[in-house]
Design a protein around this motif. Structure first.
Motif, PDB file in Angstrom:
ATOM      1  N   ASP A  87      43.538  37.418  38.361  1.00 23.88           N
ATOM      2  CA  ASP A  87      44.160  38.784  37.793  1.00 23.88           C
ATOM      3  C   ASP A  87      45.463  38.572  37.520  1.00 23.88           C
ATOM      4  O   ASP A  87      46.276  37.560  38.012  1.00 23.88           O
ATOM      5  CB  ASP A  87      44.028  39.675  38.985  1.00 23.88           C
ATOM      6  CG  ASP A  87      42.516  40.333  39.284  1.00 23.88           C
ATOM      7  OD1 ASP A  87      41.795  40.048  38.564  1.00 23.88           O
ATOM      8  OD2 ASP A  87      42.678  41.091  40.285  1.00 23.88           O
ATOM      9  N   LYS A 130      45.959  40.907  29.676  1.00 22.90           N
ATOM     10  CA  LYS A 130      45.143  41.731  30.232  1.00 22.90           C
ATOM     11  C   LYS A 130      45.564  42.069  31.522  1.00 22.90           C
ATOM     12  O   LYS A 130      45.767  41.125  32.266  1.00 22.90           O
ATOM     13  CB  LYS A 130      43.822  41.841  30.190  1.00 22.90           C
ATOM     14  CG  LYS A 130      43.216  43.138  30.945  1.00 22.90           C
ATOM     15  CD  LYS A 130      41.531  42.750  30.802  1.00 22.90           C
ATOM     16  CE  LYS A 130      40.851  44.152  31.795  1.00 22.90           C
ATOM     17  NZ  LYS A 130      41.387  44.265  33.094  1.00 22.90           N
ATOM     18  N   ASP A 132      45.903  43.435  35.318  1.00 24.15           N
ATOM     19  CA  ASP A 132      44.873  43.976  36.272  1.00 24.15           C
ATOM     20  C   ASP A 132      45.593  44.916  37.370  1.00 24.15           C
ATOM     21  O   ASP A 132      45.094  45.694  37.863  1.00 24.15           O
ATOM     22  CB  ASP A 132      44.065  42.812  36.669  1.00 24.15           C
ATOM     23  CG  ASP A 132      43.518  41.733  35.776  1.00 24.15           C
ATOM     24  OD1 ASP A 132      42.381  42.489  35.289  1.00 24.15           O
ATOM     25  OD2 ASP A 132      43.864  40.857  35.406  1.00 24.15           O
ATOM     26  N   GLU A 133      46.917  44.508  37.552  1.00 28.59           N
ATOM     27  CA  GLU A 133      47.526  45.064  38.799  1.00 28.59           C
ATOM     28  C   GLU A 133      49.025  45.046  38.477  1.00 28.59           C
ATOM     29  O   GLU A 133      49.512  44.452  37.515  1.00 28.59           O
ATOM     30  CB  GLU A 133      47.297  44.296  40.036  1.00 28.59           C
ATOM     31  CG  GLU A 133      47.625  44.960  41.359  1.00 28.59           C
ATOM     32  CD  GLU A 133      47.271  43.971  42.354  1.00 28.59           C
ATOM     33  OE1 GLU A 133      46.030  44.125  42.803  1.00 28.59           O
ATOM     34  OE2 GLU A 133      48.039  43.468  43.099  1.00 28.59           O
ATOM     35  N   LYS A 148      46.195  49.406  40.760  1.00 29.66           N
ATOM     36  CA  LYS A 148      45.464  48.742  39.620  1.00 29.66           C
ATOM     37  C   LYS A 148      45.811  49.557  38.260  1.00 29.66           C
ATOM     38  O   LYS A 148      46.071  50.725  38.185  1.00 29.66           O
ATOM     39  CB  LYS A 148      43.796  48.881  40.080  1.00 29.66           C
ATOM     40  CG  LYS A 148      43.546  48.256  41.485  1.00 29.66           C
ATOM     41  CD  LYS A 148      43.758  46.603  41.025  1.00 29.66           C
ATOM     42  CE  LYS A 148      43.072  45.955  42.173  1.00 29.66           C
ATOM     43  NZ  LYS A 148      43.101  44.374  42.012  1.00 29.66           N
TER      44      LYS A 148
END
Length: 204
Positions: A87, A130, A132-133, A148
């Motif tokens: 992530d 991207k 994620d968190e 998130k």
């Protein structure tokens, strides 16, 4: 070059006065400059973050993007990649204290998350990164606030940004807000305090 974890404290104490040249605002109770130095000292003395669990994706890398015909430039503090889950985690450091009441805390977090969600949107353009968190790190409190990524919230933040710009552009008269909090900002922090007609004797 890289600094090892056990060298952070020495680097801080050896370089603080040379690197930090800001003139802190006056305070009748404490020396703000010394106070912030002490907070930094405490932070590095007690630094405990599991860096071995992450890879560094980027540090303060400038991103540029367009939204609604407006050009933006941003520099997210840090993006790490979790070695196990892969992530991407977006970090934002805050030296301000986290608010203590439920209402004030919610307002504070909403303001910061609006900014972070803009970053997440920009980083995701063209499939570049991207996120994620997202984690807000209140470093003086040693507290993390984690969320998130959520497309609905990101879209709401995009609308907030555009609405804020439109509100600014439609404003015709800029009257000061006479509160104690704003008075401090106006006198010591605002970037145009030297030319503001509403303020007497701004700081240099």
């Amino acid at each position: 070059g890289e600094i090892m974890l056990w060298d952070l404290l020495d680097y801080y104490t050896d370089n603080y006065k040379r690197k930090v040249k800001i003139l802190y605002p006056p305070n009748q109770y404490v020396d703000l400059g010394q106070t912030y130095y002490n907070f930094g000292l405490e932070f590095f003395e007690n630094f405990d973050f599991p860096l071995e669990n992450y890879d560094i994706h980027s540090i303060e890398k400038t991103i540029r993007f367009s939204l609604g015909g407006y050009k933006f430039s941003a520099r997210p503090d840090l993006i790490l990649t979790d070695k196990e889950s892969h992530d991407k985690i977006l970090f934002d450091y805050k030296t301000e204290r986290i608010k203590t009441t439920k209402k004030e805390k919610a307002k504070q977090l909403e303001k910061i998350m609006n900014q972070m969600q803009l970053y997440a949107y920009a980083l995701g353009l063209n499939g570049e990164t991207k996120v994620d968190e997202m984690r807000i790190w209140f470093i003086r409190d040693g507290i993390f606030h984690t969320e998130k990524t959520d497309d609905t919230k990101i879209n709401a933040s995009l609308s907030w940004a555009l609405n804020t710009i439109n509100a600014i552009q439609s404003e015709t008269e800029w009257q000061p807000t006479n509160t104690k909090e704003n008075d401090f900002f106006c006198r010591y922090l605002c970037g145009v305090r030297g030319s503001c007609k509403y303020i007497d004797n701004p700081s240099p």
